[in-house]
Design a protein around this motif. Sequence first.
Motif, short mmCIF file in Angstrom:
data_model
loop_
_atom_site.label_atom_id
_atom_site.label_comp_id
_atom_site.label_asym_id
_atom_site.label_seq_id
_atom_site.Cartn_x
_atom_site.Cartn_y
_atom_site.Cartn_z
N ASP A 86 60.89 -42.87 -54.37
CA ASP A 86 61.41 -43.62 -53.23
C ASP A 86 60.44 -43.56 -52.06
N THR A 87 60.53 -44.54 -51.20
CA THR A 87 59.70 -44.61 -50.00
C THR A 87 60.56 -44.27 -48.78
N PRO A 88 60.08 -43.33 -47.97
CA PRO A 88 60.84 -43.03 -46.74
C PRO A 88 60.79 -44.21 -45.79
N THR A 89 61.78 -44.32 -44.94
CA THR A 89 61.82 -45.43 -43.98
C THR A 89 60.77 -45.20 -42.90
N SER A 90 60.37 -46.30 -42.27
CA SER A 90 59.41 -46.17 -41.17
C SER A 90 60.03 -45.36 -40.04
N THR A 91 61.36 -45.45 -39.88
CA THR A 91 62.06 -44.67 -38.85
C THR A 91 61.90 -43.18 -39.12
N SER A 92 62.05 -42.77 -40.39
CA SER A 92 61.87 -41.36 -40.75
C SER A 92 60.45 -40.90 -40.45
N ILE A 93 59.48 -41.70 -40.86
CA ILE A 93 58.08 -41.32 -40.66
C ILE A 93 57.77 -41.21 -39.17
N GLU A 94 58.26 -42.15 -38.37
CA GLU A 94 58.04 -42.10 -36.92
C GLU A 94 58.70 -40.85 -36.32
N PHE A 95 59.89 -40.49 -36.81
CA PHE A 95 60.59 -39.28 -36.35
C PHE A 95 59.75 -38.03 -36.65
N TRP A 96 59.19 -37.96 -37.87
CA TRP A 96 58.37 -36.80 -38.24
C TRP A 96 57.15 -36.69 -37.34
N VAL A 97 56.50 -37.83 -37.10
CA VAL A 97 55.30 -37.83 -36.27
C VAL A 97 55.64 -37.42 -34.83
N TYR A 128 65.83 -30.72 -40.69
CA TYR A 128 67.02 -29.88 -40.48
C TYR A 128 67.40 -29.94 -39.02
N ASP A 129 68.67 -30.04 -38.73
CA ASP A 129 69.18 -30.01 -37.34
C ASP A 129 68.32 -30.83 -36.37
N ASN A 130 67.96 -32.02 -36.75
CA ASN A 130 67.16 -32.91 -35.90
C ASN A 130 65.76 -32.35 -35.61
N ASN A 131 65.26 -31.49 -36.50
CA ASN A 131 63.92 -30.91 -36.40
C ASN A 131 63.14 -31.20 -37.68
N VAL A 132 61.85 -30.90 -37.64
CA VAL A 132 60.97 -31.16 -38.78
C VAL A 132 60.02 -29.99 -38.98
N LEU A 133 59.86 -29.59 -40.23
CA LEU A 133 58.81 -28.64 -40.62
C LEU A 133 57.93 -29.36 -41.63
N VAL A 134 56.61 -29.16 -41.53
CA VAL A 134 55.69 -29.78 -42.47
C VAL A 134 54.93 -28.67 -43.18
#
Length: 113
Positions: A36-47, A96-102
């Motif tokens: 699956d491809t993540p949404t552009s919204t998800s990718i923008e959130f991570w960035v 998690y909880d509106n946060n991101v770990l990479v």
Amino acid sequence: MAVKVYGIKTWNSVRSALRFFKDNNIEVEFFDLKKDTPTSTSIEFWVQNAGIDLVFNSRGTKYRTLKLKELNLDDSGKLEWLIKEPMLLKRPIVEYDNNVLVGFNEETYKETF
């Protein structure tokens, strides 16, 4: 706490992250980037949360195959490529909880979860 892991199961760092969650009885939802491809919204959130340099994998095979180094991409160019080609994402990405770990760092995971 809802935890969502984005990655490819054959990657060592992704396997390590999934094993950490399993060993600590933390339920996760797994998102397979091969299927699956993540949404552009998800990718923008991570960035926005982790920074483009943490999310954009400039050392992977896909980066070399596409010859992106020659383009001298700025941050917006990197973001455009991430949306077009999710295999340029560093993995795993954990929401998690509106946060991101990479990536996977056991100490960081212990402190966070």
